[in-house]
Design an enzyme around this catalytic site. Structure first.
Site, PDB file in Angstrom:
ATOM      1  CB  CYS B  86      46.721  44.530  28.838  1.00  0.00           C
ATOM      2  SG  CYS B  86      47.194  46.123  29.543  1.00  0.00           S
ATOM      3  CG  HIS B 203      41.860  45.275  28.836  1.00  0.00           C
ATOM      4  ND1 HIS B 203      42.444  44.276  29.569  1.00  0.00           N
ATOM      5  CD2 HIS B 203      42.663  46.356  28.976  1.00  0.00           C
ATOM      6  CE1 HIS B 203      43.552  44.725  30.137  1.00  0.00           C
ATOM      7  NE2 HIS B 203      43.715  45.983  29.789  1.00  0.00           N
ATOM      8  CD  GLU B 205      40.208  41.452  29.366  1.00  0.00           C
ATOM      9  OE1 GLU B 205      40.300  41.723  28.148  1.00  0.00           O
ATOM     10  OE2 GLU B 205      40.985  41.925  30.214  1.00  0.00           O
TER      11      GLU B 205
END
Lengths: 81, 229
Positions: B86, B203, B205
């Site tokens: 990002c 994302h 994660e």
């Protein structure tokens, strides 16, 4: 001396914010606006007194930070005083 | 495996990245402050999401000039895997590790939702644990994810198999509605020429635990672990 820097999107780079402004202007009844391109204006107060040196410094600043030359053009104006 | 997460003022996915790395790799994760170029030797680096320096000037522009990023560029050139997520992707384009730029989303709206990605290459330290063409579900949350590059660079990315992920629908098809930001060629993630730097808007994660809605992000960190082992 002062440096005035105009940063604009290169031709061909889509400017969604400019398009939104154009649509908003049309909504307000301002017809006849063919295109809107949005950019940035940056003003610097410089300690440098030599015009050519100032211009070279600001050019370097534009390349390294102030503009992203992948998508943006910049124009520098050096003003006395 | 020892890894580092770069922390800028305004980073807000740094702790998620830390948790993901620690959970999946089991190794130490260094939180590296942006002003500190003295980074220990690490096997992988994550440049996390957020709003570094409030996105002032341009997304990632100020962060790109921080002392630690000069070190990250050096490590990347040495071959250390660097993952930019990002805002991290934006920073990596600003420092020139990745080509192109992330512009304002085509519809001008902040987009925050799950998207589907197709794994376009498994030839990278970030994607070996996926299968080619696999469709994964990963969230996006950004205002400036509209990937733009010039025609020559786009062709180069395609020819060199450097598009890592594309936005698709749940079936893996590229449809206009599947692309959340107007990115050119539906690009969600790109690799550098040496393939050790990946930038992506979604994302991974955030999806490493079933409790949080899925585990499709785990394979990315497992890939990095396998690559540096």
């Amino acid at each position: 001396m002062k440096a005035k820097i105009h940063i604009t999107l290169k031709n061909g780079v889509l400017d969604p914010q400019g398009k939104a402004v154009q649509t908003a202007l049309a909504g307000l009844g301002f017809t006849g606006v063919n295109d809107v391109r949005q950019g940035k204006f940056i003003e610097l107060e410089l300690t440098e007194t030599d015009r050519a040196k100032a211009e070279a410094q600001v050019d370097d600043m534009c390349k390294k930070l102030l503009a992203n030359t992948v998508i943006e053009n910049y124009a520098i104006e050096i003003v006395e005083g | 495996m020892k890894s580092a997460v770069i922390v800028f003022p305004g980073s807000n996915c740094d702790r998620d990245a830390q948790t993901a790395l620690r959970d999946v790799t089991g190794g130490e994760v260094v939180m590296q402050w942006h002003g500190d170029a003295d980074m220990p030797d690490v096997d992988a680096i994550v440049v996390p999401g957020g709003f570094s320096y409030g996105d002032y000037l341009r997304c990632g522009a100020i962060a790109g000039n921080s002392p630690v990023m000069r070190e990250v560029v050096k490590r990347a050139e040495m071959g250390v895997p660097v993952l930019g997520i990002c805002n991290g992707f934006q920073v990596l384009t600003e420092v020139g590790l990745l080509p192109g730029v992330l512009m304002r989303n085509a519809d001008l709206k902040f987009v925050c939702r799950d998207v589907f990605l197709r794994v376009e290459t498994t030839t990278s330290p970030f994607t070996t644990q996926y299968t080619p063409g696999q469709v994964i579900k990963v969230p996006v949350a950004h205002h400036d994810g509209n990937y733009v590059t010039d025609a020559d660079t786009l062709k180069l990315l395609q020819d060199q198999d450097r598009v890592a992920f594309r936005y698709v629908d749940a079936t893996g098809a590229r449809t206009p509605g599947a692309n959340p930001n107007g990115a050119m060629d539906d690009i969600a993630g790109v690799l550098n020429e040496k393939r050790n730097v990946l930038g992506m808007m979604p994302h991974p994660e955030r999806l490493i635990d079933q409790v949080l809605g899925g585990t499709d992000g785990r394979a990315m960190f497992e890939s990095v672990l396998a690559a540096v082992a």
